[in-house]
Design a protein around this motif. Structure first.
Motif, PDB file in Angstrom:
ATOM      1  N   ALA A   1     103.183   7.026  44.709  1.00  0.00           N
ATOM      2  CA  ALA A   1     103.076   6.176  43.515  1.00  0.00           C
ATOM      3  C   ALA A   1     103.515   6.960  42.286  1.00  0.00           C
ATOM      4  CB  ALA A   1     101.643   5.693  43.342  1.00  0.00           C
ATOM      5  N   GLU A   2     104.511   6.465  41.627  1.00  0.00           N
ATOM      6  CA  GLU A   2     104.990   7.127  40.416  1.00  0.00           C
ATOM      7  C   GLU A   2     104.166   6.665  39.222  1.00  0.00           C
ATOM      8  OE1 GLU A   2     109.124   6.278  40.046  1.00  0.00           O
ATOM      9  OE2 GLU A   2     109.636   7.298  41.910  1.00  0.00           O
ATOM     10  N   GLY A   3     104.040   7.516  38.237  1.00  0.00           N
ATOM     11  CA  GLY A   3     103.372   7.142  37.000  1.00  0.00           C
ATOM     12  C   GLY A   3     101.864   7.209  37.078  1.00  0.00           C
ATOM     13  N   ARG A   4     101.253   6.339  36.295  1.00  0.00           N
ATOM     14  CA  ARG A   4      99.799   6.354  36.139  1.00  0.00           C
ATOM     15  C   ARG A   4      99.124   5.709  37.345  1.00  0.00           C
ATOM     16  NH1 ARG A   4      99.437   3.073  30.863  1.00  0.00           N
ATOM     17  NH2 ARG A   4     100.985   1.894  32.001  1.00  0.00           N
ATOM     18  N   LYS A   5      97.906   6.174  37.645  1.00  0.00           N
ATOM     19  CA  LYS A   5      97.211   5.626  38.808  1.00  0.00           C
ATOM     20  C   LYS A   5      95.705   5.712  38.656  1.00  0.00           C
ATOM     21  CE  LYS A   5      99.923   8.526  40.896  1.00  0.00           C
ATOM     22  NZ  LYS A   5     100.578   9.759  40.870  1.00  0.00           N
ATOM     23  N   GLY A   6      95.059   4.793  39.338  1.00  0.00           N
ATOM     24  CA  GLY A   6      93.611   4.782  39.424  1.00  0.00           C
ATOM     25  C   GLY A   6      93.223   4.318  40.808  1.00  0.00           C
ATOM     26  N   THR A   7      92.176   4.912  41.344  1.00  0.00           N
ATOM     27  CA  THR A   7      91.705   4.514  42.663  1.00  0.00           C
ATOM     28  C   THR A   7      90.189   4.431  42.647  1.00  0.00           C
ATOM     29  OG1 THR A   7      91.819   4.978  45.037  1.00  0.00           O
ATOM     30  CG2 THR A   7      91.640   6.883  43.579  1.00  0.00           C
ATOM     31  N   ALA A   8      89.675   3.529  43.431  1.00  0.00           N
ATOM     32  CA  ALA A   8      88.221   3.349  43.479  1.00  0.00           C
ATOM     33  C   ALA A   8      87.840   2.836  44.842  1.00  0.00           C
ATOM     34  CB  ALA A   8      87.784   2.367  42.396  1.00  0.00           C
TER      35      ALA A   8
END
Length: 198
Positions: A112-119
């Motif tokens: 995944a390029e760029g910004r990311k968030g996971t939960a």
């Protein structure tokens, strides 16, 4: 600003029934779900290959889905340059199976390029995650987060599980890249009754 909710349904029909009411009351745009009860009949519902993790976009105008994908234990969508990942790592697997799913999650985040968030419900213990001690799963999750440049967004010591024998247990974790972390304001564990013990 978009409203986000991370929910662990604990495969509960009651939690599933209450979910729509809660997202309406809280004005939620994007939900990251662990241990879902079942898929919803919606073009903006995305589920992992095992039916254990899901993402539900409630505001497709504000959060248009540009791309999406799934694997065993995780599902992701990309919107406006941000990749959102929902995951569920079950405590009922061997450490090898846990590691395979964690590797898949890390591969997803790496690509995944760029910004990311996971939960999700990561079923791991670590002091950095608000727990009194660390287990092998917690160590591995923290190492993966460090490699991917993710910060733990959980604040406080409020338990995310409300069941006998799990006092102070924080298994539902939110991680974000440095670019996304400042946008996650007012992170908190809701005290509302949601029909699940998470």
């Amino acid at each position: 600003m978009a409203g986000f909710l991370q929910a662990n349904m604990h495969s509960s029909e009651e939690a599933n029934d209450l979910l729509y009411q809660i997202v309406c009351e809280k004005n939620i745009d994007l939900l990251i779900i662990s241990e879902q009860y079942r898929d919803r009949d919606s073009p903006t519902w995305f589920s992992d290959n095992l039916g254990t993790a899901a993402i539900w976009i409630r505001n497709s105008r504000g959060i248009p889905v540009e791309d999406h994908g799934s694997g065993d234990g995780c599902v992701w969508i990309k919107s406006k340059g941000v990749t959102y990942v929902s995951c569920y790592l079950t405590p009922n697997e061997s450490i090898q199976d846990f590691q395979e799913k964690l590797d898949l999650l890390e591969d997803t985040l790496q690509v995944a390029e760029g910004r990311k968030g996971t939960a999700g419900d990561l079923n791991a213990r670590a002091v950095e995650l608000g727990m009194p001690k660390k287990d092998p799963q917690g160590r591995r999750i923290l190492e993966m987060a460090a490699r991917r440049g993710l910060l733990v967004m959980n604040t406080g010591k409020t338990s995310t599980i409300r069941r006998a024998g799990n006092v102070g247990t924080i298994r539902d974790i939110t991680l974000a890249s440095e670019e996304v972390a400042p946008l996650m304001v007012n992170w908190k564990v809701l005290e509302d009754y949601i029909g699940s013990d998470h």
